[in-house]
Design an enzyme around this catalytic site. Structure first.
Site, PDB file in Angstrom:
ATOM      1  N   HIS A 262       0.873  -1.336  -0.188  1.00  0.00           N
ATOM      2  CA  HIS A 262       0.000  -0.016   0.115  1.00  0.00           C
ATOM      3  C   HIS A 262       1.080   1.145  -0.084  1.00  0.00           C
ATOM      4  CE1 HIS A 262      -3.182   2.645   1.046  1.00  0.00           C
ATOM      5  NE2 HIS A 262      -2.666   3.217   2.041  1.00  0.00           N
ATOM      6  N   ASP A 264       0.582   5.163  -0.185  1.00  0.00           N
ATOM      7  CA  ASP A 264      -0.322   6.433  -0.249  1.00  0.00           C
ATOM      8  C   ASP A 264       0.268   7.431  -1.564  1.00  0.00           C
ATOM      9  OD1 ASP A 264      -2.306   6.158   1.626  1.00  0.00           O
ATOM     10  OD2 ASP A 264      -0.612   6.359   3.120  1.00  0.00           O
ATOM     11  N   ASP A 374      -7.811   1.472   2.359  1.00  0.00           N
ATOM     12  CA  ASP A 374      -7.555   2.639   3.489  1.00  0.00           C
ATOM     13  C   ASP A 374      -8.261   3.785   3.397  1.00  0.00           C
ATOM     14  OD1 ASP A 374      -5.931   3.528   5.533  1.00  0.00           O
ATOM     15  OD2 ASP A 374      -4.508   4.675   3.926  1.00  0.00           O
ATOM     16  N   HIS A 578      -6.913   9.548  -1.183  1.00  0.00           N
ATOM     17  CA  HIS A 578      -7.611   9.521   0.196  1.00  0.00           C
ATOM     18  C   HIS A 578      -6.895  10.398   1.218  1.00  0.00           C
ATOM     19  CE1 HIS A 578      -5.480   5.669   0.290  1.00  0.00           C
ATOM     20  NE2 HIS A 578      -5.324   6.083   1.503  1.00  0.00           N
TER      21      HIS A 578
END
Length: 1008
Positions: A262, A264, A374, A578
């Site tokens: 993951h 970001d 997430d 996000h």
């Protein structure tokens, strides 16, 4: 017995940490190090070619490097000593890491002198493969000095989030640069002990298998010679082998392990650093795949693929090769892992249109799994959107973060506002960065809430956010737990393989209806108001630009600017990530977001002006003042999606009564008291006052806002315990304006800030428009705007993508109580049968709606908009400065009026001089629908694509009348693929469309 167990556990931990792990690598030579600090270490990233040509200076292990956000290139050279040909060599590099937080500190990418990439470096990937046949070592390391923002305290204000304030002191010391022999027997022994010990610690003390493991490990350590770990490792492994050969029970929980990292797209680092994080991680993954043929890796976000393709083509080539093998799996189908609460309907669709379009173009793949582990809660409109975007399954993990209520399922069918259902899974391992440890695997099995019905779950494993993704140690754990007594059975496989088995095993899962509300991070609906304002503004400018560009194109006035529009969409979609749109990133990220929104808005405004000038150009002197309307609903006599002459109505009357100001336009009568607060908004048709007796609307309220954790993310319920009503007045002025409207301008000072409130009534309008201009200098406060509404109800409608969601406003259950702050798009509607009020906004998402006892025995509701916050982490200056926010209070008897009010605030009419022009299409018939997009097809064919939806929650029938020639009309999904007609009929040139409640319909008109 307990004391002995504790002693054995301590013995295992110390021997493993201090003796066995250090014996994995034996240093045989030290590397010579030189360094080049880009612009003194503070420069922006440069290309490898530039770095290779630079002048390097001597550098030694122990020397400091790396001011925050700077880049240093290390050159590592050395002769490989003579070792046995069978020996395996590795370089071990330590850039100066703390032994925690992979992905949140410095990172490196290793290059060969020819520019090819070897792999990434980070705290869990310190090794670089080297073969004895490769000759002398000569490598470059691009080292990024990303500051460890979370190290000191995760919630203290920091200057590290903006390069200009981060300082120039070096943050790191080069700790190691060695040539080593890796002892694979010792390395395997580490994995044996790690897995058995982790399993032992995960079992209950009463479990006999735990005792067997404990004593077996003790016997193994008795076999180990601490002075000759390498020489006795094989004997210890033989001692432990029988334990690893014990098979799992038939009904054991089954974990599908999916390699993952993951990352970001921005958070505690800017997007420019994400470009490098992704390249390092993919380099690690492809390097690992070369040696381990069982690794499968799922990677989402088309934006991240495009970054690699553009900035690291050599890495992209290796990625593309592994996509062909099926081991590197594009997933998610979206441009980025976006927020889903605040993203507008058409933008949510475009996340998939752009994402799926990229994966189709580059790899011939249409993703079937939505991958959003997430994001901070999930809109009830998503099931229909994801199904229409070619996806069949949905995965997230975030709902496990709920503060109050435990979600009852891990595998279920999720039903959206229109009735569409999508098979959904929450990994019970409760992390999207699993290391497949015994503790985590045991948690996955014990935590799984659908036991009995099924025993299958998914576990994404790998260090995220630049931590390097899966490691070879994780693969060792997976192999040893494939079929091991006491452990879930672990199989590495693709998300598609898991979902196929899960659906087959659970054909009738329970159904969850409505949004997946996250009982946490509610402050993200409000933090960084300018980021949210830029998003909303650009979403609507894109609508206008596409509409007028299409209208001009089908009338042969100008070519369709597809590339410019795609570029603007990509920028807006990226900012919807996000941790950007929710306002939870460092200052650097939000500064760049504001700059990019301004650039996109300027480009779109210029495009809109150009196309409208062409469309309204008058060939003679008959031109007059026209009003251009991009809303689905006509206003002031202007055709929806077109332009018509301006129609004047009588101006608003202004009177003063007992120090109060009264505004009257023969539709509504508004009264403001001497404090500049709205005491009455009367609907003259019914005589109903929207403001309850004794209440005031337009009231600004200030609360303390210091959540227990996660400053920019959270608003905790106790903020409501203390409130200051801002009623003190500096000045009140009344303005009668040339356009016939009237305004009351109220100026207030409070604490360190000032506010100017303007209340505007337009001729003929059924709504009071409001503007709040705030020079905001508060810290750890939240500013609310209160609008009491005199209706008796226990629910409210909140706009979401392509429709609205009804939420209770009572607190009957803990689930209701937890929704004390919620998200809405353009409006909130509160109503009784036959009468209601809409509170619409131009860029506000956070709301709370509460019920209160009225003097007449009924109740009234209070709608409050969350205007501004002032958290100090991760951006210590969040929201400081000037803001202008718009809203309206509209008399809205039913939801249709609320929808119109929402469009009205966000798509104001444009006043031009020119001629009227007809809409590119009209909707006629008995029913109503909203046109959300008019554009040309993504494939460049010139086909016109029209997206409509039913906005009220009722079945409807409309007729579509295009104002251009076309050969054929077909119904498509969001990806513009033809589908079987779903409500579309054509008969003798008539195009009829039957729509279910909240149904999205996309029509594609082939041009002649």
């Amino acid at each position: 017995m307990h004391d002995r167990r504790s002693l054995i556990e301590k013995r295992i931990d110390r021997v493993l940490t201090e003796r066995i792990k250090p014996a994995v690598h034996r240093t045989v030579a030290e590397l010579d190090v030189t360094a080049w600090h880009v612009d003194g270490g503070q420069g922006e990233p440069v290309s490898p070619a530039t770095a290779f040509a630079a002048d390097y200076e001597p550098f030694a292990v122990g020397d400091r490097w790396g001011p925050a956000w700077g880049t240093t290139w290390f050159r590592l050279r050395g002769d490989v000593p003579s070792v046995a040909e069978s020996a395996h060599l590795e370089l071990v590099i330590d850039l100066g890491w703390a032994d925690h937080s992979p992905g949140f500190q410095s990172e490196g990418l290793v290059y060969r002198p020819n520019g090819s990439v070897v792999k990434g470096l980070n705290p869990r990937n310190t090794w670089v493969p080297w073969r004895t046949t490769d000759g002398a070592v000569d490598l470059y390391v691009e080292a990024a000095a990303n500051p460890l923002i979370l190290e000191v305290h995760p919630f203290l204000p920091t200057t590290l989030g903006e390069k200009t304030t981060a300082g120039d002191e070096p943050l790191y010391r080069l700790a190691r640069a060695d040539v080593c022999v890796i002892d694979h027997e010792v390395w395997e022994l580490v994995a044996d002990i790690d897995v058995l010990n982790g399993l032992m610690l995960s079992l209950p003390e009463s479990d006999g298998w735990r005792s067997e493991l404990m004593y077996g490990l003790e016997r193994g350590l008795d076999t180990l010679d601490l002075q000759d770990v390498a020489g006795t490792a094989a004997a210890v492994r033989a001692q432990l082998a029988p334990l690893l050969q014990r098979r799992a029970d038939e009904g054991s929980h089954h974990v599908s392990a999916v390699g993952h990292a993951h990352i970001d797209s921005a958070w505690l680092w800017p997007t420019r650093e994400t470009v490098r994080k992704v390249a390092r991680t993919v380099s690690n993954v492809t390097n690992l795949m070369d040696e381990h043929d069982d690794l499968v890796f799922a990677m989402s976000s088309a934006q991240q693929y495009e970054w690699i393709e553009e900035h690291r083509p050599e890495v992209f080539a290796k990625l593309a090769d592994q996509v062909k093998t099926g081991r590197l799996v594009p997933t998610g189908g979206m441009w980025v892992e976006s927020d889903t609460n605040m993203v507008g309907g058409e933008a949510m669709a475009r996340q998939f249109v752009m994402g799926q379009g990229y994966f189709r173009e580059k790899f011939g793949i249409t993703c079937e799994q939505v991958w959003l582990p997430d994001s901070f809660g999930y809109s009830a409109a998503l099931p229909q959107i994801v199904k229409q975007a070619g996806c069949t399954h949905f995965l997230t993990q975030k709902i496990s973060w709920n503060q109050q209520n435990v979600f009852p399922h891990h595998t279920f069918s999720w039903e959206g506002i229109d009735g569409t259902r999508v098979f959904t899974h929450f990994p019970p391992i409760d992390t999207y960065n699993s290391d497949l440890s015994g503790r985590e695997l045991a948690h996955a099995a014990s935590n799984f809430r659908d036991k009995g019905a099924t025993n299958l779950s998914l576990a994404p494993f790998g260090w995220g956010d630049g931590g390097g993704g899966p490691t070879r140690e994780m693969l060792q754990r997976a192999r040893r737990t494939t079929d091991l007594q006491g452990s879930p059975k672990v199989t590495i496989e693709t998300p598609a393989a898991f979902f196929e088995r899960a659906e087959k095993a659970y054909p009738n899962p329970p159904v969850w209806v409505g949004e997946l509300y996250l009982e946490l991070h509610r402050g993200t609906y409000t933090s960084q108001a300018k980021t949210k304002q830029g998003n909303r503004r650009c979403e609507h400018l894109l609508r206008e630009a596409e509409l007028w560009a299409t209208t001009a194109a089908v009338r042969d006035l100008a070519p369709y600017p597809s590339e410019a529009l795609r570029r603007c969409w990509k920028t807006v979609l990226l900012q919807q990530f996000h941790d950007i749109l929710p306002g939870s990133s460092i200052a650097w990220v939000h500064r760049e977001a504001a700059e990019q929104y301004d650039a996109v808005a300027a480009e779109l405004e210029a495009l809109i002006d150009d196309r409208l000038a062409l469309l309204t150009a008058a060939p003679d002197a008959s031109a007059g003042e026209v009003m251009v309307n991009a809303s689905p609903y006509s206003r002031s006599g202007t055709p929806a999606l077109g332009a018509g002459p301006r129609h004047d109505v009588p101006p608003v009357r202004v009177t003063r009564e007992d120090d109060s100001v009264v505004l009257d336009n023969d539709v509504v009568r508004v009264r403001l008291d001497a404090r500049g607060l709205v005491t009455s908004v009367v609907d003259l048709e019914t005589g109903r006052d929207t403001v309850p007796p004794g209440q005031v609307a337009g009231l600004l309220q200030l609360h303390p806002d210091f959540p227990n954790m996660w400053d920019a993310w959270d608003v905790d319920a106790f903020y409501r315990n203390t409130v200051a009503d801002l009623v003190d007045l500096d000045a009140l002025d009344v303005e009668e304006r040339p356009d016939g409207s009237a305004a009351v301008v109220v100026r207030r000072t409070f604490a360190e800030s000032t506010a100017v409130q303007t209340f505007i009534l337009r001729p003929g309008a059924r709504q009071l428009n409001g503007t709040v201009e705030v020079d905001w200098h508060e810290r750890e406060k939240i500013l609310k705007l209160s609008v009491p509404i005199d209706v008796h109800t226990d629910r409210a409608a909140f706009e979401t993508q392509f429709g609205h969601l009804v939420r209770p406003t009572h607190q009957n259950t803990s689930w209701d109580e937890a929704r004390f702050e919620v998200c809405a798009h353009r409006f909130v509607h509160v109503a009784e049968r036959g009468f209601g009020v809409a509170v619409a906004n131009s860029s506000t998402y956070g709301h709370d709606v509460t019920r209160h006892a009225g003097d007449d025995g009924a109740t009234f509701s209070v709608v409050r908009l969350s205007l501004l916050r002032a958290p100090r982490f991760p951006d210590p200056a969040t929201d400081q400065g000037q803001h202008t926010l718009h809203y309206s209070v509209a008399v809205a008897p039913d939801i249709a009026d609320a929808v119109r009010a929402g469009y009205d605030v966000n798509l104001p009419e444009r006043r031009l001089t020119g001629r009227a022009f007809e809409p590119v299409l009209r909707l006629t018939g008995q029913g109503e629908a909203a046109v959300e997009a008019v554009k040309l097809a993504e494939d460049g064919s010139g086909d016109v694509v029209v997206r409509l939806y039913e906005p009220y929650g009722a079945r409807t029938s409309v007729e579509v009348e295009p104002d251009f020639e076309f050969a054929q009309v077909r119904q498509t999904n969001l990806l513009e693929d033809q589908i079987e007609p779903d409500g579309l009929t054509t008969d003798e040139g008539r195009i009829s469309l039957q729509l279910r409640p909240f149904q999205i319909a996309t029509l594609r008109f082939s041009r002649r």
